[in-house]
Motif scaffolding. Structure first.
Motif, mmCIF file in Angstrom:
data_model
loop_
_atom_site.group_PDB
_atom_site.id
_atom_site.type_symbol
_atom_site.label_atom_id
_atom_site.label_comp_id
_atom_site.label_asym_id
_atom_site.label_seq_id
_atom_site.Cartn_x
_atom_site.Cartn_y
_atom_site.Cartn_z
ATOM 1 N N UNK A 4 4.336 -4.906 -1.859
ATOM 2 C CA UNK A 4 4.496 -5.795 -3.328
ATOM 3 C C UNK A 4 3.146 -5.188 -4.011
ATOM 4 N N UNK A 5 3.590 -4.627 -5.239
ATOM 5 C CA UNK A 5 2.656 -3.864 -6.209
ATOM 6 C C UNK A 5 2.355 -5.187 -7.255
ATOM 7 N N UNK A 6 1.085 -5.079 -7.580
ATOM 8 C CA UNK A 6 0.532 -5.965 -8.459
ATOM 9 C C UNK A 6 -0.343 -5.374 -9.337
ATOM 10 N N UNK A 7 -0.403 -6.110 -10.606
ATOM 11 C CA UNK A 7 -1.525 -5.551 -11.566
ATOM 12 C C UNK A 7 -2.836 -6.081 -10.891
ATOM 13 N N UNK A 8 -3.941 -5.157 -11.160
ATOM 14 C CA UNK A 8 -5.201 -5.505 -10.595
ATOM 15 C C UNK A 8 -5.744 -6.611 -11.144
ATOM 16 N N UNK A 53 8.402 -4.109 -3.314
ATOM 17 C CA UNK A 53 9.607 -2.914 -2.934
ATOM 18 C C UNK A 53 10.011 -3.587 -1.547
ATOM 19 N N UNK A 54 11.213 -4.028 -1.581
ATOM 20 C CA UNK A 54 11.479 -4.706 -0.199
ATOM 21 C C UNK A 54 12.084 -3.891 0.571
ATOM 22 N N UNK A 55 11.169 -3.219 1.434
ATOM 23 C CA UNK A 55 11.550 -2.224 2.408
ATOM 24 C C UNK A 55 11.984 -0.728 1.833
ATOM 25 N N UNK A 56 12.117 0.271 2.848
ATOM 26 C CA UNK A 56 12.296 1.452 2.435
ATOM 27 C C UNK A 56 13.781 1.870 2.535
ATOM 28 N N UNK A 57 14.419 2.033 1.681
ATOM 29 C CA UNK A 57 16.145 2.279 1.427
ATOM 30 C C UNK A 57 16.504 3.606 2.256
ATOM 31 N N UNK A 58 15.391 4.723 2.411
ATOM 32 C CA UNK A 58 15.771 5.823 3.158
ATOM 33 C C UNK A 58 15.556 5.701 4.641
ATOM 34 N N UNK A 59 15.228 4.378 5.060
ATOM 35 C CA UNK A 59 14.905 4.234 6.455
ATOM 36 C C UNK A 59 16.187 3.595 6.856
ATOM 37 N N UNK A 60 16.815 3.988 7.883
ATOM 38 C CA UNK A 60 18.191 3.098 8.365
ATOM 39 C C UNK A 60 17.914 1.835 8.532
ATOM 40 N N UNK A 61 16.973 1.530 9.536
ATOM 41 C CA UNK A 61 16.464 0.100 9.926
ATOM 42 C C UNK A 61 16.104 -0.847 8.751
ATOM 43 N N UNK A 62 15.441 -0.344 7.813
ATOM 44 C CA UNK A 62 15.085 -1.194 6.784
ATOM 45 C C UNK A 62 16.232 -1.339 5.662
ATOM 46 N N UNK A 63 17.121 -0.281 5.511
ATOM 47 C CA UNK A 63 18.192 -0.211 4.644
ATOM 48 C C UNK A 63 19.268 -1.323 5.299
#
Length: 220
Positions: free
Chosen positions: A91-95, A142-152
């Motif tokens: 989770x990206x946020x402004x500082x 960023x809700x998971x890594x879409x290039x990882x099959x389990x996350x996708x």
């Protein structure tokens, strides 16, 4: 929890990166984040949140529209990618203190539905346009890594759960009650009998076409 007297307004900006292909489901980041966003709009409206939906356009135009609408929070929905081996929510946020608190609420809510083994992280940055230029506290999960099959696979198969978690996180952050979705069931009655044997005869007839039919006893 007391409801806030001011109606909350949220800007929602899903990714339009349709070329970012998923490792599962023959889909992509843009499509999946729009699916999540569509569901999130439903949940937020049910909870009494006003939504400024920004499904397309240049980032500068999206941010400008959100600023003109005087939103209370800005959320850009994305998924991540690396080399296929990395998992987890970022989770990206402004500082800033406000954005950081917003991000932590969203991260905690997503953690309730994420089934991966990797711990979620808050990432503070001032280099992303949709974090730097909104007037309101802004986050980019960023809700998971879409290039990882389990996350996708998890993302594709849990669209509504992800959207509901995001809605709960938003409600928690703004100190307002989450209004759960209510499922209405419609029961069809084909008869009412004073004698049990007559009811059983009707049930036997009905079960030929509707095997799940049953007798319910009602005392008056």
């Amino acid at each position: 929890m007391m409801a806030t007297s001011k109606k909350i307004k949220i800007a929602l900006s899903p990714s339009d990166q349709y070329r970012n292909l998923y490792a599962y489901g023959d889909t992509n980041e843009g499509y999946q984040m729009h699916c999540v966003a569509d569901k999130l709009v439903e949940h937020l409206l049910r909870c009494g949140v006003d939504v400024v939906y920004l499904p397309s356009g240049y980032l500068s135009d999206r941010v400008r529209k959100a600023n003109m609408a005087h939103v209370d929070g800005y959320i850009a929905l994305h998924t991540n990618a690396f080399d296929g081996s990395v998992q987890g929510i970022r989770v990206h946020c402004y500082p800033s203190d406000k954005s950081r608190k917003f991000g932590k609420c969203i991260m905690a809510a997503l953690d309730t539905v994420y089934d991966g083994s990797t711990k979620s992280k808050i990432v503070e940055t001032d280099s992303l346009y949709e974090l730097k230029y909104p007037f309101a506290p802004a986050i980019l999960p960023e809700i998971g890594f879409h290039d990882n099959i389990d996350d996708a696979e998890w993302i594709v198969n849990h669209v509504d759960q992800i959207a509901e978690a995001l809605a709960k996180g938003i409600c928690e952050h703004f100190k307002m009650p989450y209004v759960a979705h209510v499922t209405i069931m419609y029961h069809v009655q084909v008869g009412a009998f004073e004698k049990l044997e007559n009811a059983e005869k009707m049930l036997a007839t009905v079960k030929q076409d509707y095997p799940n039919a049953f007798i319910k006893e009602v005392r008056t």
